[in-house]
Design an enzyme around this catalytic site. Structure first.
Site, PDB file in Angstrom:
ATOM      1  N   LYS A  16     -38.694  -9.583 -12.662  1.00 19.72           N
ATOM      2  CA  LYS A  16     -39.125  -8.774 -13.812  1.00 19.72           C
ATOM      3  C   LYS A  16     -38.817  -9.457 -15.141  1.00 19.72           C
ATOM      4  O   LYS A  16     -39.637  -9.457 -16.042  1.00 19.72           O
ATOM      5  CB  LYS A  16     -38.447  -7.391 -13.812  1.00 19.72           C
ATOM      6  CG  LYS A  16     -38.742  -6.534 -12.602  1.00 19.72           C
ATOM      7  CD  LYS A  16     -38.187  -5.125 -12.781  1.00 19.72           C
ATOM      8  CE  LYS A  16     -36.672  -5.053 -12.955  1.00 19.72           C
ATOM      9  NZ  LYS A  16     -35.904  -5.477 -11.766  1.00 19.72           N
ATOM     10  N   ARG A  92     -34.671   3.826 -14.216  1.00 17.36           N
ATOM     11  CA  ARG A  92     -34.104   3.459 -12.920  1.00 17.36           C
ATOM     12  C   ARG A  92     -33.769   4.670 -12.074  1.00 17.36           C
ATOM     13  O   ARG A  92     -33.271   4.512 -10.964  1.00 17.36           O
ATOM     14  CB  ARG A  92     -32.828   2.639 -13.143  1.00 17.36           C
ATOM     15  CG  ARG A  92     -33.059   1.129 -13.066  1.00 17.36           C
ATOM     16  CD  ARG A  92     -31.737   0.466 -13.369  1.00 17.36           C
ATOM     17  NE  ARG A  92     -31.500  -0.799 -12.778  1.00 17.36           N
ATOM     18  CZ  ARG A  92     -31.708  -1.971 -13.376  1.00 17.36           C
ATOM     19  NH1 ARG A  92     -32.291  -2.036 -14.535  1.00 17.36           N
ATOM     20  NH2 ARG A  92     -31.337  -3.091 -12.784  1.00 17.36           N
ATOM     21  N   ARG A 155     -23.496 -14.794 -12.295  1.00 12.55           N
ATOM     22  CA  ARG A 155     -23.271 -13.463 -12.874  1.00 12.55           C
ATOM     23  C   ARG A 155     -22.398 -12.677 -11.917  1.00 12.55           C
ATOM     24  O   ARG A 155     -22.586 -12.744 -10.702  1.00 12.55           O
ATOM     25  CB  ARG A 155     -24.611 -12.732 -13.038  1.00 12.55           C
ATOM     26  CG  ARG A 155     -25.221 -12.852 -14.400  1.00 12.55           C
ATOM     27  CD  ARG A 155     -26.658 -12.365 -14.442  1.00 12.55           C
ATOM     28  NE  ARG A 155     -26.838 -10.987 -13.940  1.00 12.55           N
ATOM     29  CZ  ARG A 155     -28.003 -10.325 -14.024  1.00 12.55           C
ATOM     30  NH1 ARG A 155     -29.057 -10.905 -14.574  1.00 12.55           N
ATOM     31  NH2 ARG A 155     -28.118  -9.098 -13.573  1.00 12.55           N
ATOM     32  N   ARG A 166     -26.470  -3.164  -5.589  1.00 14.19           N
ATOM     33  CA  ARG A 166     -27.603  -2.987  -6.510  1.00 14.19           C
ATOM     34  C   ARG A 166     -28.871  -2.647  -5.732  1.00 14.19           C
ATOM     35  O   ARG A 166     -29.677  -1.834  -6.180  1.00 14.19           O
ATOM     36  CB  ARG A 166     -27.826  -4.275  -7.321  1.00 14.19           C
ATOM     37  CG  ARG A 166     -26.761  -4.479  -8.386  1.00 14.19           C
ATOM     38  CD  ARG A 166     -26.726  -5.913  -8.862  1.00 14.19           C
ATOM     39  NE  ARG A 166     -27.885  -6.282  -9.644  1.00 14.19           N
ATOM     40  CZ  ARG A 166     -28.241  -7.542  -9.888  1.00 14.19           C
ATOM     41  NH1 ARG A 166     -27.533  -8.539  -9.382  1.00 14.19           N
ATOM     42  NH2 ARG A 166     -29.283  -7.809 -10.636  1.00 14.19           N
TER      43      ARG A 166
HETATM   44  P1  AMP Z   1     -30.612  -5.911 -14.757  1.00 16.12           P
HETATM   45  O1  AMP Z   1     -30.401  -7.158 -15.532  1.00 16.12           O
HETATM   46  O2  AMP Z   1     -31.884  -5.173 -15.170  1.00 16.12           O
HETATM   47  O3  AMP Z   1     -30.533  -6.116 -13.270  1.00 16.12           O
HETATM   48  O4  AMP Z   1     -29.436  -4.906 -15.146  1.00 16.12           O
HETATM   49  C1  AMP Z   1     -28.094  -5.252 -14.913  1.00 16.12           C
HETATM   50  C2  AMP Z   1     -27.225  -4.024 -14.828  1.00 16.12           C
HETATM   51  O5  AMP Z   1     -27.318  -3.266 -16.056  1.00 16.12           O
HETATM   52  C3  AMP Z   1     -27.595  -3.010 -13.746  1.00 16.12           C
HETATM   53  O6  AMP Z   1     -27.069  -3.364 -12.477  1.00 16.12           O
HETATM   54  C4  AMP Z   1     -26.986  -1.737 -14.304  1.00 16.12           C
HETATM   55  O7  AMP Z   1     -25.585  -1.733 -14.138  1.00 16.12           O
HETATM   56  C5  AMP Z   1     -27.252  -1.867 -15.789  1.00 16.12           C
HETATM   57  N1  AMP Z   1     -28.557  -1.268 -16.155  1.00 16.12           N
HETATM   58  C6  AMP Z   1     -29.682  -1.909 -16.588  1.00 16.12           C
HETATM   59  N2  AMP Z   1     -30.682  -1.046 -16.815  1.00 16.12           N
HETATM   60  C7  AMP Z   1     -30.186   0.189 -16.514  1.00 16.12           C
HETATM   61  C8  AMP Z   1     -30.730   1.500 -16.510  1.00 16.12           C
HETATM   62  N3  AMP Z   1     -32.002   1.739 -16.856  1.00 16.12           N
HETATM   63  N4  AMP Z   1     -29.909   2.523 -16.137  1.00 16.12           N
HETATM   64  C9  AMP Z   1     -28.643   2.315 -15.782  1.00 16.12           C
HETATM   65  N5  AMP Z   1     -28.069   1.105 -15.738  1.00 16.12           N
HETATM   66  C10 AMP Z   1     -28.823   0.044 -16.096  1.00 16.12           C
END
Ligand code: AMP
Length: 212
Positions: A16, A92, A155, A166
């Protein structure tokens, strides 16, 4: 034509972020990403919410969702400031999807589809250059420059246990949201297991057709 409002959905590791950056540049729209916004605010004090943890970073490192209050506020502000956007990482869960319904209409909803085994391989092998933010992969894509190679880091949430968590969180909370968007007129399913350039070509064709 008004500036396009595009949502991209898909599991962690589906690509994404990569595709969103390309879309934002090609269509000259804002890339709104909750993951990046939260990574820049990992230490923010959210103790007043009186929930499990006191900072976004603790939820993120565990692979759990940051509380809706925090994330909704980030997105509401970003969308109000944007003339056309590609929204990545939100909503999400169904509650966030309800919030988004009240904030804006969407022209296109892209769903990147990738199987679980492929996602685990992609995420646990991912490495990031802390200086540029560029993503690499231990098997498929290592930098030529040895200096860059040596400074790559993993990360915290790309470690195996967090990755499994996740993906479980995605299946329990986010899949139902994607199911809901299947009813949307602008919904498009994209095969995310293709090479990134082919994914981009498919997305571009779909967007051009749908945005006119
Ligand atoms: P990502 O880089 O999109 O995978 O996001 C990394 C982390 O940020 C996720 O595993 C969540 O802990 C947090 N996060 C990102 N977007 C959201 C969301 N819409 N709602 C809740 N937590 C989020």
């Amino acid at each position: 034509m008004t500036a396009p409002r595009v949502l991209i959905m898909g599991p962690p590791g589906a690509g994404k972020g990569t595709q969103s950056r390309t879309i934002a540049e090609a269509y000259d729209i804002e890339h709104v990403t909750t993951g990046d916004a939260l990574r820049s605010n990992k230490q923010m004090d959210i103790s007043d919410l009186d929930m499990e943890y006191d900072t976004p970073g603790e939820y993120m490192d565990a692979g759990e969702l940051v509380p809706d209050e925090v994330v909704n506020a980030i997105v509401e502000k970003a969308l109000a400031d944007a003339d056309g956007f590609i929204l990545d990482g939100y909503p999400r869960n169904p509650e966030q999807a309800d919030e988004l319904d009240g904030m804006t209409d969407l022209d296109v909803v892209l769903s990147l589809e990738v199987g679980r085994d492929e996602l685990i391989a992609r995420l646990t092998g991912r490495r990031v250059d802390p200086e540029t933010g560029e993503n690499y992969h231990v098997e498929f894509n290592m930098p030529e420059d040895s200096e860059v190679r040596e400074r790559l880091v993993q990360r915290e949430d790309d470690r195996r246990e967090a990755v499994e968590n996740r993906l479980d969180v995605f299946e329990a909370n986010t899949e139902p949201v994607i199911e809901r968007y299947r009813e949307h007129d602008g919904f498009v399913e994209i095969d995310g297991e293709q090479a990134p350039a082919d994914v981009w070509q498919t997305i571009q064709d779909e967007l051009d057709e749908r945005l006119g």
